[in-house]
Write a protein that holds these residues in place. Structure first.
Motif, PDB file in Angstrom:
ATOM      1  N   ILE A 111       0.833  -1.207   0.000  1.00 41.63           N
ATOM      2  CA  ILE A 111       0.000   0.000   0.000  1.00 41.63           C
ATOM      3  C   ILE A 111       0.868   1.257   0.000  1.00 41.63           C
ATOM      4  CG2 ILE A 111      -1.708   1.320   1.321  1.00 41.63           C
ATOM      5  CD1 ILE A 111      -2.718  -1.382   2.409  1.00 41.63           C
ATOM      6  N   GLN A 112       1.953   1.247   0.733  1.00 43.05           N
ATOM      7  CA  GLN A 112       2.739   2.460   0.940  1.00 43.05           C
ATOM      8  C   GLN A 112       3.839   2.675  -0.088  1.00 43.05           C
ATOM      9  OE1 GLN A 112       5.539   2.657   4.128  1.00 43.05           O
ATOM     10  NE2 GLN A 112       4.860   4.685   4.742  1.00 43.05           N
ATOM     11  N   GLU A 114       6.400   2.840  -3.404  1.00 42.81           N
ATOM     12  CA  GLU A 114       6.364   2.977  -4.853  1.00 42.81           C
ATOM     13  C   GLU A 114       6.472   1.567  -5.438  1.00 42.81           C
ATOM     14  OE1 GLU A 114       9.782   5.058  -6.351  1.00 42.81           O
ATOM     15  OE2 GLU A 114      11.120   4.160  -4.889  1.00 42.81           O
ATOM     16  N   PRO A 115       6.227   1.387  -6.742  1.00 45.87           N
ATOM     17  CA  PRO A 115       6.213   0.019  -7.310  1.00 45.87           C
ATOM     18  C   PRO A 115       7.596  -0.627  -7.337  1.00 45.87           C
ATOM     19  CG  PRO A 115       4.957   1.523  -8.689  1.00 45.87           C
ATOM     20  CD  PRO A 115       5.718   2.368  -7.713  1.00 45.87           C
ATOM     21  N   ILE A 128       5.355  -3.940  -7.779  1.00 43.79           N
ATOM     22  CA  ILE A 128       4.057  -3.686  -7.163  1.00 43.79           C
ATOM     23  C   ILE A 128       4.194  -2.628  -6.080  1.00 43.79           C
ATOM     24  CG2 ILE A 128       2.130  -4.736  -5.896  1.00 43.79           C
ATOM     25  CD1 ILE A 128       3.025  -7.431  -7.052  1.00 43.79           C
ATOM     26  N   LEU A 130       1.364   0.759  -4.372  1.00 46.64           N
ATOM     27  CA  LEU A 130       0.364   1.786  -4.630  1.00 46.64           C
ATOM     28  C   LEU A 130       0.905   3.196  -4.436  1.00 46.64           C
ATOM     29  CD1 LEU A 130      -2.779   0.139  -2.966  1.00 46.64           C
ATOM     30  CD2 LEU A 130      -1.987  -0.018  -5.333  1.00 46.64           C
ATOM     31  N   ASP A 131       2.120   3.320  -3.896  1.00 51.68           N
ATOM     32  CA  ASP A 131       2.823   4.594  -3.773  1.00 51.68           C
ATOM     33  C   ASP A 131       2.069   5.622  -2.924  1.00 51.68           C
ATOM     34  OD1 ASP A 131       4.995   6.188  -4.154  1.00 51.68           O
ATOM     35  OD2 ASP A 131       4.432   6.879  -6.161  1.00 51.68           O
ATOM     36  N   LEU A 132       1.478   5.171  -1.824  1.00 57.81           N
ATOM     37  CA  LEU A 132       0.796   6.094  -0.922  1.00 57.81           C
ATOM     38  C   LEU A 132       1.744   7.163  -0.402  1.00 57.81           C
ATOM     39  CD1 LEU A 132      -1.646   6.937   0.844  1.00 57.81           C
ATOM     40  CD2 LEU A 132      -0.874   5.251   2.537  1.00 57.81           C
TER      41      LEU A 132
END
Length: 238
Positions: A111-112, A114-115, A128, A130-132
Motif C-alpha cells: 500500500i505504501q 512505490e512500485p 508492485i 500503490l505509492d501512498l
C-alpha cells in the motif's frame, strides 16, 4: 520531495492488535514478527546484498530489495514462522497469529511503497506498490488513523495513544523532506538502514512501555454484585 522509506508505527500497531486477538502471544515476539521483513532489509543493506539509490534530484528510491520485500518472501516467511512455532516449539496456540503478523508487513508495504516490490526475488517485473507515500499528508493521515484504530481495538491507555501520535509526528521530517534531502545517503550506505533500525526500536520501546490496557470501569451495580458475592461466599465458607 518525500524520502521514500518505511515507517515503523503502523507495523508495530499490527502487533498490538494481534496481542489483543491472542493474549497468550508474546508482545515482543509479535513486534519482531511484524518487522521481520524490515529487519531482513536492514541486515541485507548492511551486508550490501540489497541497496537503495538517490537520483539526481535527491530522491531516495528503495531500488533493490527483492529478498526482504518480495511477496513470496512475505508469504513463505509467514508459513515458515507458523511451522516453526507449530511443530518445533509446539506452540499451536500462537503459531497462526505469528504467521499472519509476519505476512502483514508486506501487505502494508504494498500500500505504501512505490512500485518496487517484486512478486519473487527472481522476477524483477512487474513491480508492485500503490505509492501512498508520494502523497505525504495522506500517508501521514492514513498511518496515524491505522495506529489509532489498532490502539482502540487493543483498548490501550491514553499514554499509549499519546506515544503513537508522537512517533508518527517524529516521522514527519522523513515524509516531508525537501529537495535534495536524501543526497547525503548516496555517499554512505549504512545511514539509511541505521535510521530505519532506530525508528523500529523506538516504536517498540514506546509500545512496550505503555502497552498495558486501560482498566475497565466498574459500574455501581457491578460493584454491588461483587460485594454481595464476596459476602455470600464468606457466609457459606466460615
Amino acid at each position: 520531495m518525500e524520502m521514500l522509506i518505511m515507517y515503523a508505527p503502523a507495523h508495530t500497531a499490527i502487533a498490538l492488535a494481534a496481542k489483543r486477538m491472542n493474549p497468550s502471544a508474546s508482545l515482543i515476539g509479535l513486534m519482531v514478527a511484524a518487522q521481520g521483513s524490515e529487519l531482513l532489509w536492514v541486515i541485507f543493506n548492511y551486508l550490501g546484498i540489497e541497496h537503495s539509490t538517490v537520483d539526481a534530484g535527491g530522491m531516495l528510491h528503495l531500488e533493490y530489495l527483492p529478498y526482504s520485500h518480495s511477496l513470496l518472501t512475505g508469504i513463505v516467511g509467514g508459513v515458515l514462522l507458523w511451522a516453526l512455532l507449530r511443530f518445533v516449539f509446539e506452540r499451536k496456540d500462537v503459531a497462526t497469529i505469528f504467521g499472519w503478523v509476519f505476512v502483514s508487513h508486506i501487505v502494508l508495504d504494498v500500500i505504501q511503497h512505490e512500485p518496487n516490490i517484486q512478486i519473487a526475488p527472481w522476477m524483477p517485473t512487474p513491480g508492485i506498490g500503490l505509492d501512498l507515500q508520494s502523497i505525504p499528508w495522506l500517508d501521514f493521515a492514513i498511518e496515524l488513523a491505522f495506529c489509532i484504530a489498532c490502539w482502540a481495538y487493543y483498548r490501550g491507555s491514553l499514554r499509549l495513544l499519546t506515544g503513537f501520535i508522537a512517533i508518527n509526528i517524529i516521522d514527519l521530517p522523513l515524509m516531508f523532506a525537501g529537495d535534495g534531502a536524501a543526497s547525503p545517503l548516496a555517499s554512505n550506505a549504512i545511514i539509511l538502514p541505521t535510521i530505519v533500525l532506530v525508528t523500529i526500536i523506538a516504536a517498540w520501546a514506546v509500545v512496550y512501555a505503555f502497552h498495558k490496557p486501560r482498566k475497565r470501569s466498574v459500574s455501581a451495580t457491578e460493584e454491588g454484585n461483587l460485594n454481595y458475592e464476596r459476602t455470600d461466599a464468606h457466609e457459606h465458607n466460615p
